[in-house]
Scaffold this motif. Structure first.
Motif, PDB file in Angstrom:
ATOM      1  N   GLN A 130       0.825  -1.204   0.000  1.00  0.00           N
ATOM      2  CA  GLN A 130       0.000   0.000   0.000  1.00  0.00           C
ATOM      3  C   GLN A 130       0.859   1.253   0.000  1.00  0.00           C
ATOM      4  OE1 GLN A 130      -3.352   0.142  -0.170  1.00  0.00           O
ATOM      5  NE2 GLN A 130      -3.398   2.377  -0.073  1.00  0.00           N
ATOM      6  N   ALA A 131       1.982   1.206   0.704  1.00  0.00           N
ATOM      7  CA  ALA A 131       2.830   2.391   0.855  1.00  0.00           C
ATOM      8  C   ALA A 131       3.756   2.625  -0.326  1.00  0.00           C
ATOM      9  CB  ALA A 131       3.664   2.268   2.135  1.00  0.00           C
ATOM     10  N   SER A 132       4.159   1.567  -1.004  1.00  0.00           N
ATOM     11  CA  SER A 132       5.225   1.676  -1.998  1.00  0.00           C
ATOM     12  C   SER A 132       4.708   1.922  -3.408  1.00  0.00           C
ATOM     13  CB  SER A 132       6.074   0.401  -1.996  1.00  0.00           C
ATOM     14  OG  SER A 132       7.046   0.451  -3.012  1.00  0.00           O
ATOM     15  N   SER A 133       5.400   2.815  -4.108  1.00  0.00           N
ATOM     16  CA  SER A 133       5.122   2.998  -5.535  1.00  0.00           C
ATOM     17  C   SER A 133       6.300   2.540  -6.383  1.00  0.00           C
ATOM     18  CB  SER A 133       4.822   4.465  -5.830  1.00  0.00           C
ATOM     19  OG  SER A 133       5.934   5.276  -5.482  1.00  0.00           O
ATOM     20  N   GLU A 134       7.458   2.349  -5.734  1.00  0.00           N
ATOM     21  CA  GLU A 134       8.620   1.884  -6.487  1.00  0.00           C
ATOM     22  C   GLU A 134       9.584   1.025  -5.684  1.00  0.00           C
ATOM     23  OE1 GLU A 134      11.475   5.823  -5.997  1.00  0.00           O
ATOM     24  OE2 GLU A 134      10.242   5.611  -7.800  1.00  0.00           O
ATOM     25  N   THR A 135       9.479   1.015  -4.361  1.00  0.00           N
ATOM     26  CA  THR A 135      10.382   0.208  -3.538  1.00  0.00           C
ATOM     27  C   THR A 135      10.028  -1.272  -3.660  1.00  0.00           C
ATOM     28  OG1 THR A 135      10.496   2.020  -1.933  1.00  0.00           O
ATOM     29  CG2 THR A 135      11.338  -0.131  -1.224  1.00  0.00           C
ATOM     30  N   PRO A 136      10.972  -2.135  -4.059  1.00  0.00           N
ATOM     31  CA  PRO A 136      10.660  -3.563  -4.197  1.00  0.00           C
ATOM     32  C   PRO A 136      10.409  -4.219  -2.841  1.00  0.00           C
ATOM     33  CG  PRO A 136      13.002  -3.167  -4.540  1.00  0.00           C
ATOM     34  CD  PRO A 136      12.359  -1.815  -4.447  1.00  0.00           C
ATOM     35  N   ILE A 137       9.544  -5.224  -2.847  1.00  0.00           N
ATOM     36  CA  ILE A 137       9.128  -5.898  -1.618  1.00  0.00           C
ATOM     37  C   ILE A 137       9.283  -7.406  -1.795  1.00  0.00           C
ATOM     38  CG2 ILE A 137       7.214  -6.310  -0.009  1.00  0.00           C
ATOM     39  CD1 ILE A 137       5.970  -3.667  -1.331  1.00  0.00           C
ATOM     40  N   ILE A 138       9.922  -8.040  -0.832  1.00  0.00           N
ATOM     41  CA  ILE A 138       9.983  -9.502  -0.768  1.00  0.00           C
ATOM     42  C   ILE A 138       9.273  -9.927   0.517  1.00  0.00           C
ATOM     43  CG2 ILE A 138      11.451 -11.543  -0.641  1.00  0.00           C
ATOM     44  CD1 ILE A 138      11.711 -10.129  -3.300  1.00  0.00           C
ATOM     45  N   PHE A 139       8.295 -10.822   0.396  1.00  0.00           N
ATOM     46  CA  PHE A 139       7.555 -11.246   1.577  1.00  0.00           C
ATOM     47  C   PHE A 139       7.838 -12.702   1.912  1.00  0.00           C
ATOM     48  CE2 PHE A 139       4.483 -12.160  -1.920  1.00  0.00           C
ATOM     49  CZ  PHE A 139       4.275 -13.514  -1.702  1.00  0.00           C
ATOM     50  N   THR A 140       7.538 -13.064   3.150  1.00  0.00           N
ATOM     51  CA  THR A 140       7.369 -14.455   3.536  1.00  0.00           C
ATOM     52  C   THR A 140       6.431 -14.497   4.722  1.00  0.00           C
ATOM     53  OG1 THR A 140       8.481 -16.576   3.788  1.00  0.00           O
ATOM     54  CG2 THR A 140       9.277 -14.778   5.182  1.00  0.00           C
ATOM     55  N   SER A 141       6.142 -15.722   5.217  1.00  0.00           N
ATOM     56  CA  SER A 141       5.164 -15.911   6.299  1.00  0.00           C
ATOM     57  C   SER A 141       3.801 -15.373   5.890  1.00  0.00           C
ATOM     58  CB  SER A 141       5.648 -15.243   7.595  1.00  0.00           C
ATOM     59  OG  SER A 141       6.955 -15.639   7.905  1.00  0.00           O
ATOM     60  N   VAL A 142       3.484 -15.487   4.611  1.00  0.00           N
ATOM     61  CA  VAL A 142       2.185 -15.103   4.052  1.00  0.00           C
ATOM     62  C   VAL A 142       1.476 -16.385   3.634  1.00  0.00           C
ATOM     63  CG1 VAL A 142       1.050 -13.998   2.089  1.00  0.00           C
ATOM     64  CG2 VAL A 142       2.888 -12.802   3.311  1.00  0.00           C
ATOM     65  N   THR A 143       0.252 -16.554   4.081  1.00  0.00           N
ATOM     66  CA  THR A 143      -0.453 -17.806   3.835  1.00  0.00           C
ATOM     67  C   THR A 143      -0.999 -17.902   2.419  1.00  0.00           C
ATOM     68  OG1 THR A 143      -1.018 -18.026   6.161  1.00  0.00           O
ATOM     69  CG2 THR A 143      -2.379 -19.244   4.598  1.00  0.00           C
ATOM     70  N   ASP A 144      -1.745 -16.887   1.988  1.00  0.00           N
ATOM     71  CA  ASP A 144      -2.341 -16.887   0.654  1.00  0.00           C
ATOM     72  C   ASP A 144      -2.144 -15.512   0.048  1.00  0.00           C
ATOM     73  OD1 ASP A 144      -3.930 -16.905  -1.627  1.00  0.00           O
ATOM     74  OD2 ASP A 144      -5.439 -18.215  -0.737  1.00  0.00           O
ATOM     75  N   ALA A 145      -1.087 -15.351  -0.721  1.00  0.00           N
ATOM     76  CA  ALA A 145      -0.725 -14.038  -1.258  1.00  0.00           C
ATOM     77  C   ALA A 145      -1.740 -13.530  -2.273  1.00  0.00           C
ATOM     78  CB  ALA A 145       0.663 -14.093  -1.894  1.00  0.00           C
ATOM     79  N   VAL A 146      -2.402 -14.432  -2.977  1.00  0.00           N
ATOM     80  CA  VAL A 146      -3.418 -14.015  -3.956  1.00  0.00           C
ATOM     81  C   VAL A 146      -4.653 -13.511  -3.230  1.00  0.00           C
ATOM     82  CG1 VAL A 146      -4.915 -14.783  -5.833  1.00  0.00           C
ATOM     83  CG2 VAL A 146      -2.549 -15.605  -5.712  1.00  0.00           C
ATOM     84  N   ASP A 147      -5.148 -14.288  -2.285  1.00  0.00           N
ATOM     85  CA  ASP A 147      -6.340 -13.915  -1.545  1.00  0.00           C
ATOM     86  C   ASP A 147      -6.118 -12.652  -0.722  1.00  0.00           C
ATOM     87  OD1 ASP A 147      -9.072 -14.749  -1.135  1.00  0.00           O
ATOM     88  OD2 ASP A 147      -8.540 -15.097   0.959  1.00  0.00           O
ATOM     89  N   ALA A 148      -4.893 -12.428  -0.300  1.00  0.00           N
ATOM     90  CA  ALA A 148      -4.570 -11.225   0.473  1.00  0.00           C
ATOM     91  C   ALA A 148      -4.410  -9.991  -0.408  1.00  0.00           C
ATOM     92  CB  ALA A 148      -3.284 -11.456   1.270  1.00  0.00           C
TER      93      ALA A 148
END
Length: 349
Positions: A130-148
């Motif tokens: 939501q905050a980023s317009s250009e900063t790359p983001i790598i996630f983990t500990s996410v259950t369902d990235a599509v549904d989220a």
């Protein structure tokens, strides 16, 4: 005539003086330009040598699984040449289980222009995107990235974000099958935070997996870790088994659920091995250090400029297996089945 010659001599001398001055100015300017250009080159070379990238690490709450994922993330980066204190810095921020804090942390990282955001949990990843317009983001500990709402699909994650999910596609179905086989006709107690999208998705998946079985479910929703004990106590007398999915709020207060399970002889099935070590009796789990490590490898590819998040498909964990905590099983009145001796990995034998 003398005046005429005097005038010519003075004019010539003046011209020579002007020419000399112009020549000197041009030489000085050229010298300054060469020096300036050389200085800039030297500064750029030093910057390239000495530059250290900054990773903003945002984590929703402190508990062993998320902590392990963060350690794995740093190790994955280190093994790709990004050594903390040398060429990479980590700005770790914990939201302390507060949704509003995740937005503040993410906005601060963007305004500080960190090179990459590591989002360790679904709420953290949502706030970062939501905050980023250009900063790359790598996630983990996410259950369902599509549904989220983080990615469109695993193969096409999006321009800014990708990562490693923490739920094997078959984990919930296998867990429900396990409960149905060894605790038939049970009412399953489920406690979750309805404000966490990853938890809502899991509860829906549990209820879908129960269709066609002889199982029923009773749910309790909480909004903070302080409510978890009361929710667990309210299930006593109504449920035969408790199943705690990978809900950050509930897992952060898991010991209160374990206490109820042991006092009332209610088998406690959990969503990951760290919760097993804290008192759950069984899980089909994954290793959070491993998914964090893989996220670190992804981050290295982005930081090096080799790839963008859009070039890296999001991933599910590769491995999953049945784990049993024998001490917890005994404390919760669970008899160890012979089948488990062959199928499961045991802890606290």
């Amino acid at each position: 005539m003398k005046k005429k010659w005097l005038h010519l001599l003075l004019t010539g001398a003046l011209s020579l003086t002007v020419l000399a001055a112009c020549g000197a100015g041009e030489e000085d300017t050229a010298g300054e330009n060469e020096s300036g250009a050389g200085g800039e080159e030297e500064e750029e070379t030093e910057a390239e040598t000495e530059d250290s990238v900054v990773v903003g690490a945002t984590q929703f709450v402190e508990h062993p699984s998320l902590d392990e994922a963060y350690e794995g993330f740093k190790e994955g980066l280190a093994d790709q040449g990004y050594t903390e204190g040398e060429n990479i810095e980590f700005d770790y921020q914990n939201a302390q289980n507060d949704q509003s804090n995740t937005a503040t942390i993410a906005n601060n990282f963007v305004s500080e222009r960190v090179d990459l955001i590591f989002a360790n949990s679904t709420p953290s990843a949502q706030a970062a995107l939501q905050a980023s317009s250009e900063t790359p983001i790598i996630f983990t500990s996410v259950t369902d990235a599509v549904d989220a709402g983080l990615i469109e699909d695993a193969d096409s994650p999006g321009e800014l974000i990708t990562g490693v999910m923490d739920l094997h596609p078959e984990a919930i179905e296998m867990t429900v099958d396990f409960i149905s086989e060894y605790f038939p006709e049970s009412n399953i107690g489920l406690i979750y935070n309805s404000g966490e999208q990853n938890s809502v998705s899991q509860i829906e998946a549990v209820e879908a997996a129960m269709e066609g079985t002889d199982l029923e479910s009773t749910t309790r929703s909480v909004s903070s870790s302080a409510e978890v004990q009361q929710a667990a106590e309210s299930l006593v007398g109504d449920v035969d088994v408790m199943y705690i999915v990978t809900d950050n709020t509930v897992v952060s207060a898991l010991e209160t659920v374990v206490d109820v399970a042991e006092t009332q002889d209610i088998p406690l099935v959990v969503g990951e091995p760290d919760s097993l070590e804290r008192g759950g009796f069984a899980t089909f789990g994954i290793d959070y250090h491993t998914i964090g490590y893989r996220a670190g490898e992804m981050a290295a590819e982005v930081l090096s400029g080799e790839k963008t998040p859009a070039d890296i498909p999001a991933e599910h964990p590769e491995d999953m297996e049945l784990f049993i905590n024998k001490e917890a099983a005994e404390a919760q009145g669970v008899e160890i089945h012979e089948d488990w001796e062959e199928e499961a990995q045991f802890i606290n034998e």
